[in-house]
Write a protein that holds these residues in place. Structure first.
Motif, PDB file in Angstrom:
ATOM      1  N   LEU A 179       0.867  -1.173   0.000  1.00  0.00           N
ATOM      2  CA  LEU A 179       0.000   0.000   0.000  1.00  0.00           C
ATOM      3  C   LEU A 179       0.907   1.227   0.000  1.00  0.00           C
ATOM      4  CD1 LEU A 179      -2.952   1.007   0.142  1.00  0.00           C
ATOM      5  CD2 LEU A 179      -2.644   1.188   2.633  1.00  0.00           C
ATOM      6  N   VAL A 180       0.677   2.125  -0.932  1.00  0.00           N
ATOM      7  CA  VAL A 180       1.557   3.271  -1.153  1.00  0.00           C
ATOM      8  C   VAL A 180       0.803   4.553  -0.856  1.00  0.00           C
ATOM      9  CG1 VAL A 180       2.981   4.485  -2.855  1.00  0.00           C
ATOM     10  CG2 VAL A 180       2.812   1.974  -2.906  1.00  0.00           C
ATOM     11  N   GLY A 181       1.487   5.482  -0.200  1.00  0.00           N
ATOM     12  CA  GLY A 181       0.880   6.771   0.119  1.00  0.00           C
ATOM     13  C   GLY A 181       1.911   7.874   0.175  1.00  0.00           C
ATOM     14  N   PRO A 182       1.488   9.101   0.438  1.00  0.00           N
ATOM     15  CA  PRO A 182       2.409  10.240   0.505  1.00  0.00           C
ATOM     16  C   PRO A 182       3.175  10.244   1.828  1.00  0.00           C
ATOM     17  CG  PRO A 182       0.205  10.956   1.043  1.00  0.00           C
ATOM     18  CD  PRO A 182       0.089   9.508   0.646  1.00  0.00           C
ATOM     19  N   PRO A 183       4.262  10.996   1.920  1.00  0.00           N
ATOM     20  CA  PRO A 183       4.986  11.103   3.192  1.00  0.00           C
ATOM     21  C   PRO A 183       4.053  11.557   4.317  1.00  0.00           C
ATOM     22  CG  PRO A 183       6.237  12.115   1.418  1.00  0.00           C
ATOM     23  CD  PRO A 183       4.895  11.795   0.852  1.00  0.00           C
ATOM     24  N   GLY A 184       4.160  10.906   5.472  1.00  0.00           N
ATOM     25  CA  GLY A 184       3.314  11.245   6.600  1.00  0.00           C
ATOM     26  C   GLY A 184       1.974  10.542   6.608  1.00  0.00           C
ATOM     27  N   ASP A 185       1.700   9.740   5.593  1.00  0.00           N
ATOM     28  CA  ASP A 185       0.435   9.013   5.510  1.00  0.00           C
ATOM     29  C   ASP A 185       0.350   7.995   6.652  1.00  0.00           C
ATOM     30  OD1 ASP A 185      -1.971   7.893   4.433  1.00  0.00           O
ATOM     31  OD2 ASP A 185      -0.758   6.304   3.523  1.00  0.00           O
ATOM     32  N   ARG A 186      -0.700   8.053   7.443  1.00  0.00           N
ATOM     33  CA  ARG A 186      -0.822   7.177   8.617  1.00  0.00           C
ATOM     34  C   ARG A 186      -1.014   5.720   8.218  1.00  0.00           C
ATOM     35  NH1 ARG A 186      -5.097   9.727  12.726  1.00  0.00           N
ATOM     36  NH2 ARG A 186      -4.362   7.908  13.918  1.00  0.00           N
ATOM     37  N   ALA A 187      -1.717   5.480   7.120  1.00  0.00           N
ATOM     38  CA  ALA A 187      -1.993   4.100   6.728  1.00  0.00           C
ATOM     39  C   ALA A 187      -0.726   3.346   6.330  1.00  0.00           C
ATOM     40  CB  ALA A 187      -2.997   4.071   5.579  1.00  0.00           C
ATOM     41  N   THR A 188       0.287   4.084   5.851  1.00  0.00           N
ATOM     42  CA  THR A 188       1.520   3.443   5.384  1.00  0.00           C
ATOM     43  C   THR A 188       2.714   3.818   6.253  1.00  0.00           C
ATOM     44  OG1 THR A 188       1.842   5.267   3.812  1.00  0.00           O
ATOM     45  CG2 THR A 188       0.725   3.298   2.995  1.00  0.00           C
ATOM     46  N   LEU A 242      -1.158  10.726  -8.078  1.00  0.00           N
ATOM     47  CA  LEU A 242      -2.293  10.802  -7.158  1.00  0.00           C
ATOM     48  C   LEU A 242      -1.861  10.528  -5.724  1.00  0.00           C
ATOM     49  CD1 LEU A 242      -4.981   8.960  -9.314  1.00  0.00           C
ATOM     50  CD2 LEU A 242      -4.942  11.396  -8.729  1.00  0.00           C
ATOM     51  N   ALA A 243      -0.917   9.605  -5.553  1.00  0.00           N
ATOM     52  CA  ALA A 243      -0.428   9.321  -4.210  1.00  0.00           C
ATOM     53  C   ALA A 243       0.447  10.452  -3.688  1.00  0.00           C
ATOM     54  CB  ALA A 243       0.348   8.007  -4.210  1.00  0.00           C
ATOM     55  N   MET A 244       1.328  10.972  -4.530  1.00  0.00           N
ATOM     56  CA  MET A 244       2.264  12.011  -4.089  1.00  0.00           C
ATOM     57  C   MET A 244       1.578  13.351  -3.830  1.00  0.00           C
ATOM     58  SD  MET A 244       5.823  11.506  -6.253  1.00  0.00           S
ATOM     59  CE  MET A 244       5.051  11.442  -7.869  1.00  0.00           C
ATOM     60  N   ASN A 245       0.663  13.715  -4.723  1.00  0.00           N
ATOM     61  CA  ASN A 245       0.160  15.086  -4.725  1.00  0.00           C
ATOM     62  C   ASN A 245      -1.273  15.257  -4.218  1.00  0.00           C
ATOM     63  OD1 ASN A 245       2.606  15.936  -6.005  1.00  0.00           O
ATOM     64  ND2 ASN A 245       1.786  15.195  -7.954  1.00  0.00           N
ATOM     65  N   HIS A 246      -1.999  14.145  -4.051  1.00  0.00           N
ATOM     66  CA  HIS A 246      -3.402  14.276  -3.698  1.00  0.00           C
ATOM     67  C   HIS A 246      -3.803  13.426  -2.501  1.00  0.00           C
ATOM     68  CE1 HIS A 246      -4.196  16.700  -7.295  1.00  0.00           C
ATOM     69  NE2 HIS A 246      -3.385  15.858  -7.920  1.00  0.00           N
ATOM     70  N   GLY A 247      -2.833  12.843  -1.819  1.00  0.00           N
ATOM     71  CA  GLY A 247      -3.113  12.131  -0.584  1.00  0.00           C
ATOM     72  C   GLY A 247      -3.876  10.834  -0.742  1.00  0.00           C
ATOM     73  N   ALA A 263      13.670   9.209  -2.825  1.00  0.00           N
ATOM     74  CA  ALA A 263      13.604  10.669  -2.735  1.00  0.00           C
ATOM     75  C   ALA A 263      12.666  11.142  -1.636  1.00  0.00           C
ATOM     76  CB  ALA A 263      13.149  11.246  -4.079  1.00  0.00           C
ATOM     77  N   GLY A 264      12.007  10.221  -0.941  1.00  0.00           N
ATOM     78  CA  GLY A 264      11.081  10.607   0.116  1.00  0.00           C
ATOM     79  C   GLY A 264       9.776  11.177  -0.385  1.00  0.00           C
ATOM     80  N   LYS A 265       9.446  10.909  -1.650  1.00  0.00           N
ATOM     81  CA  LYS A 265       8.198  11.427  -2.209  1.00  0.00           C
ATOM     82  C   LYS A 265       7.011  10.501  -1.943  1.00  0.00           C
ATOM     83  CE  LYS A 265      10.518  13.900  -5.972  1.00  0.00           C
ATOM     84  NZ  LYS A 265      10.637  14.036  -7.455  1.00  0.00           N
ATOM     85  N   LEU A 266       7.304   9.240  -1.641  1.00  0.00           N
ATOM     86  CA  LEU A 266       6.275   8.259  -1.332  1.00  0.00           C
ATOM     87  C   LEU A 266       6.753   7.381  -0.190  1.00  0.00           C
ATOM     88  CD1 LEU A 266       5.192   7.038  -4.902  1.00  0.00           C
ATOM     89  CD2 LEU A 266       3.825   8.440  -3.350  1.00  0.00           C
ATOM     90  N   GLN A 267       5.820   6.714   0.456  1.00  0.00           N
ATOM     91  CA  GLN A 267       6.157   5.691   1.442  1.00  0.00           C
ATOM     92  C   GLN A 267       5.242   4.492   1.201  1.00  0.00           C
ATOM     93  OE1 GLN A 267       5.517   8.084   4.991  1.00  0.00           O
ATOM     94  NE2 GLN A 267       3.584   7.042   5.409  1.00  0.00           N
ATOM     95  N   ALA A 268       5.674   3.322   1.645  1.00  0.00           N
ATOM     96  CA  ALA A 268       4.937   2.106   1.316  1.00  0.00           C
ATOM     97  C   ALA A 268       5.012   1.107   2.454  1.00  0.00           C
ATOM     98  CB  ALA A 268       5.497   1.487   0.032  1.00  0.00           C
ATOM     99  N   SER A 269       3.919   0.360   2.638  1.00  0.00           N
ATOM    100  CA  SER A 269       3.843  -0.696   3.646  1.00  0.00           C
ATOM    101  C   SER A 269       3.380  -1.983   2.977  1.00  0.00           C
ATOM    102  CB  SER A 269       2.860  -0.317   4.758  1.00  0.00           C
ATOM    103  OG  SER A 269       3.299   0.838   5.449  1.00  0.00           O
ATOM    104  N   ARG A 270       4.059  -3.075   3.283  1.00  0.00           N
ATOM    105  CA  ARG A 270       3.706  -4.368   2.698  1.00  0.00           C
ATOM    106  C   ARG A 270       2.367  -4.835   3.252  1.00  0.00           C
ATOM    107  NH1 ARG A 270       4.944  -9.601   4.254  1.00  0.00           N
ATOM    108  NH2 ARG A 270       6.343  -8.774   5.893  1.00  0.00           N
TER     109      ARG A 270
END
Length: 325
Positions: A179-188, A242-247, A263-270
């Motif tokens: 699951l991929v989301g923006p930096p600081g995304d709680r789900a990831t 959409l993940a980087m710029n729109h949460g 680059a710290g533009k995205l974060q991901a959780s398995r």
């Protein structure tokens, strides 16, 4: 009636035209044959007309739906096939005698695999086999299968979510979806995320028909949840944006987003409980036997993909940073 034995051709000048004749006969359409040959319809039509002038007879009947072989065309078609097969064998024998591998290889794959692999393959071949030319096409799994079947591609790479694999495919590696989301995304924010959490995040998924979408919906039914995507898209570039710029959250392999993770533009959780695992498989075009260039490229893909999948993915997640500090 024109007999096949009465047709006189300059073989050197006509071999290319005979190949065009065979492709048009197989496709039943000048338009489809032009796509297959990477030509335009007008140029192909001129070559067929020139071949008919050489033969002194009409080789095709033109209809509103396309073309079909005339009586003379039907008579020479088996001989043309045999001649082209012999010419292909001769060409391959000559190449095998040479030390330098040459040729053009068309790869077709899904964008998420291309993002990981194409640059690495090009770098290796540029340094070791500069006479091998690579052409890359991207498409969904259905397109990959179609382009392999009709001969437009030599090598295809696919994500498969069910085993056993279709006949003729070979498993290269297995990868887990994240699951991929923006930096600081709680789900990831953590290393793993429970599958059931996907029901409560703003999710973007590919639309049907798509192997990942079918697998996610199957797992969701088993888990007793419903996945309701807020958007649907199969564009890798759009999913990242959409993940980087729109949460929003998307489901991808981390190797498809390794640059953005670094680059710290995205974060991901398995995704776990259950995990979403796919097999990356390789398949070959069915129109002809693989030549030396195709075999060379396929060996490079096997080696490089294994290395990529077993490399620790680059990342810049909050939980990774805290582990380092």
């Amino acid at each position: 009636m024109t007999k096949a034995s009465s047709i006189r051709l300059d073989a050197t000048a006509s071999l290319l035209r005979l190949r065009m004749f065979a492709v048009v006969a197989e496709e039943g359409s000048l338009t489809r044959a032009a796509v297959h040959l990477d030509s335009d319809v007008a140029a192909l039509s001129r070559q067929i007309s020139a071949l008919e002038q050489q033969c002194g007879t009409r080789l095709f009947n033109r209809t509103g739906r396309g073309v079909s072989l005339s009586e003379a065309g039907l008579r020479i078609y088996p001989q043309v096939q045999a001649l082209l097969a012999e010419a292909s064998l001769l060409e391959e024998t000559i190449r095998e005698q040479a030390d330098v591998v040459r040729g053009s290889v068309t790869l077709v794959m899904m964008p998420s695999i291309a993002a990981t692999l194409v640059g690495r393959v090009f770098t290796v071949l540029r340094d070791t086999h500069p006479d091998v030319h690579i052409k890359v096409m991207e498409g969904a799994s259905g397109k990959v299968v179609e382009w392999l079947a009709d001969g437009r591609a030599d090598i295809g790479l696919l994500y498969r979510y069910k085993l056993p694999l279709p006949r003729g495919e070979e498993a290269l590696a297995s990868v887990d979806a994240h699951l991929v989301g923006p930096p600081g995304d709680r789900a990831t924010a953590n290393e793993t995320v429970d599958f059931r959490a996907l029901a409560s995040v703003p999710l973007v998924l590919p639309s049907y028909p798509n192997g990942l979408r079918r697998e996610l919906d199957t797992l969701a039914r088993t888990a007793g949840i419903v996945l309701a995507p807020v958007l649907e898209s199969e564009s890798l570039a759009l999913l990242k944006s959409l993940a980087m710029n729109h949460g929003l959250n998307v489901v991808l392999s981390v190797h498809a987003i390794e640059e953005e993770l670094a680059a710290g533009k995205l974060q991901a959780s398995r995704i776990v409980g259950p995990s979403v695992r796919s097999t990356i498989s390789i398949a070959f075009g069915k129109a002809k036997s693989p030549g030396r260039a195709v075999e060379l490229v396929s060996r490079s893909i096997r080696r490089l993909l294994t290395e990529v999948v077993h490399e620790p993915p680059l990342g810049n997640r909050p939980h990774e940073q805290s582990a380092r500090s």
